[in-house]
Design a protein around this motif. Structure first.
Motif, short mmCIF file in Angstrom:
data_model
loop_
_atom_site.label_atom_id
_atom_site.label_comp_id
_atom_site.label_asym_id
_atom_site.label_seq_id
_atom_site.Cartn_x
_atom_site.Cartn_y
_atom_site.Cartn_z
N ASN A 146 -24.26 4.43 -38.45
CA ASN A 146 -25.29 4.47 -39.49
C ASN A 146 -25.65 5.89 -39.90
OD1 ASN A 146 -26.64 5.10 -37.12
ND2 ASN A 146 -28.47 3.97 -37.63
N ALA A 147 -25.17 6.87 -39.18
CA ALA A 147 -25.53 8.27 -39.48
C ALA A 147 -25.11 8.65 -40.89
CB ALA A 147 -24.90 9.22 -38.47
N GLY A 148 -23.93 8.22 -41.30
CA GLY A 148 -23.40 8.62 -42.59
C GLY A 148 -23.78 7.73 -43.74
N LEU A 149 -24.93 7.10 -43.67
CA LEU A 149 -25.38 6.16 -44.69
C LEU A 149 -26.64 6.69 -45.38
CD1 LEU A 149 -25.27 3.38 -46.09
CD2 LEU A 149 -26.36 2.40 -44.07
N TYR A 150 -26.48 7.14 -46.62
CA TYR A 150 -27.58 7.65 -47.44
C TYR A 150 -27.63 6.85 -48.73
CZ TYR A 150 -28.26 11.82 -44.52
OH TYR A 150 -28.55 12.67 -43.49
N ALA A 151 -28.79 6.31 -49.07
CA ALA A 151 -28.97 5.50 -50.28
C ALA A 151 -29.61 6.33 -51.38
CB ALA A 151 -29.85 4.29 -49.98
N ALA A 152 -29.28 5.99 -52.62
CA ALA A 152 -29.90 6.67 -53.75
C ALA A 152 -31.41 6.63 -53.59
CB ALA A 152 -29.47 6.03 -55.06
N SER A 153 -32.06 7.76 -53.68
CA SER A 153 -33.51 7.86 -53.47
C SER A 153 -34.27 7.17 -54.58
CB SER A 153 -33.94 9.33 -53.44
OG SER A 153 -33.28 10.02 -52.41
N ALA A 154 -35.34 6.51 -54.19
CA ALA A 154 -36.21 5.86 -55.18
C ALA A 154 -36.84 6.90 -56.09
CB ALA A 154 -37.29 5.06 -54.47
N ASN A 155 -37.08 8.11 -55.57
CA ASN A 155 -37.70 9.15 -56.38
C ASN A 155 -36.69 9.99 -57.13
OD1 ASN A 155 -36.60 10.61 -54.30
ND2 ASN A 155 -38.52 11.54 -53.64
N SER A 156 -35.40 9.64 -57.02
CA SER A 156 -34.38 10.37 -57.76
C SER A 156 -34.53 10.08 -59.24
CB SER A 156 -32.99 9.94 -57.29
OG SER A 156 -32.00 10.57 -58.06
N THR A 157 -34.36 11.09 -60.06
CA THR A 157 -34.47 10.89 -61.50
C THR A 157 -33.21 10.29 -62.08
OG1 THR A 157 -33.70 13.13 -61.89
CG2 THR A 157 -36.09 12.80 -61.77
N ALA A 158 -32.16 10.18 -61.28
CA ALA A 158 -30.91 9.62 -61.77
C ALA A 158 -31.06 8.12 -61.98
CB ALA A 158 -29.80 9.90 -60.77
N SER A 159 -30.57 7.63 -63.11
CA SER A 159 -30.70 6.20 -63.38
C SER A 159 -29.39 5.57 -63.83
CB SER A 159 -31.77 5.95 -64.44
OG SER A 159 -31.40 6.60 -65.64
N THR A 160 -28.36 6.36 -64.01
CA THR A 160 -27.07 5.81 -64.39
C THR A 160 -26.03 6.23 -63.38
OG1 THR A 160 -26.39 7.73 -65.69
CG2 THR A 160 -27.67 6.02 -66.84
#
Length: 193
Positions: A146-160
């Motif tokens: 599970n160490a290498g598992l990063y999800a797109a941040s909710a506060n990220s401004t990226a939407s596409t």
């Protein structure tokens, strides 16, 4: 029992033990319960993204297009297979737009030791080749379980999809492990250290 039968039984058991060792942390048993922490410990704790990238066959940003449950190692152990579209290659020999499969121990029916990938979600993933035989050799595990598992941040401004693959899009660690020194968030630009 003949020696051949003993070997035939021992090989699947060894594969399961290896998978469990790679994924030995535990969450609260609910698939997809992000940020739940861990009750167990992994075989290796990482001190930096560089260390984790060094242990990984590939590092990508990808989007999960679908998941399915299989019991292809033995008849009682579920694995969730997630198909991902590769949006950005940071390490490894993939082409952007390629499709890859990530294996995770557990399913909705069998409590997984780490958060399962979710269809439609974007991730920064450190991946390790499965080491399995035949067609399963083309699949990957998340480095460290599970160490290498990063999800797109909710506060990220990226939407596409294009923005999520951008170097400055934010990704949050899904299952932090006590005693590990990995950053809580990364960007594609900082993923290799």
């Amino acid at each position: 029992m003949t020696k051949l039968k003993q070997i035939a039984i021992a090989l699947p058991v060894a594969a399961i033990i290896s998978a469990l060792a790679a994924c030995s942390s535990a969450n609260d048993g609910v698939a997809g319960s992000e940020g739940s922490g861990a009750d167990g410990s992994r075989a290796r704790l990482y001190n930096s993204p560089e260390d984790m990238a060094s242990d990984s066959s590939a590092v990508i940003v990808g989007t999960v297009s679908g998941t399915r449950t299989v019991d292809d190692i033995d008849a009682t152990t579920d694995f969730t297979l997630s198909d991902l579209r590769v949006d950005k290659v940071l390490k490894g020999g993939f082409a952007e737009g390629a499709s890859i499969t990530v294996r995770q121990l557990g399913s909705k029916e069998q409590a997984p030791p780490a958060t399962l990938l979710k269809p439609g979600s974007e991730y920064l993933l450190y991946l390790t080749a499965s080491g399995l035989d035949g067609d399963l050799a083309k699949q990957y595990y998340v480095t460290g379980g599970n160490a290498g598992l990063y999800a797109a941040s909710a506060n990220s401004t990226a939407s596409t999809r294009a923005n999520l693959a951008a170097d400055d899009a934010g990704f949050a660690q899904v299952d932090p492990e006590p005693g590990e020194n990995l950053p809580e968030s990364l960007t594609a630009e900082s993923a290799l250290g």
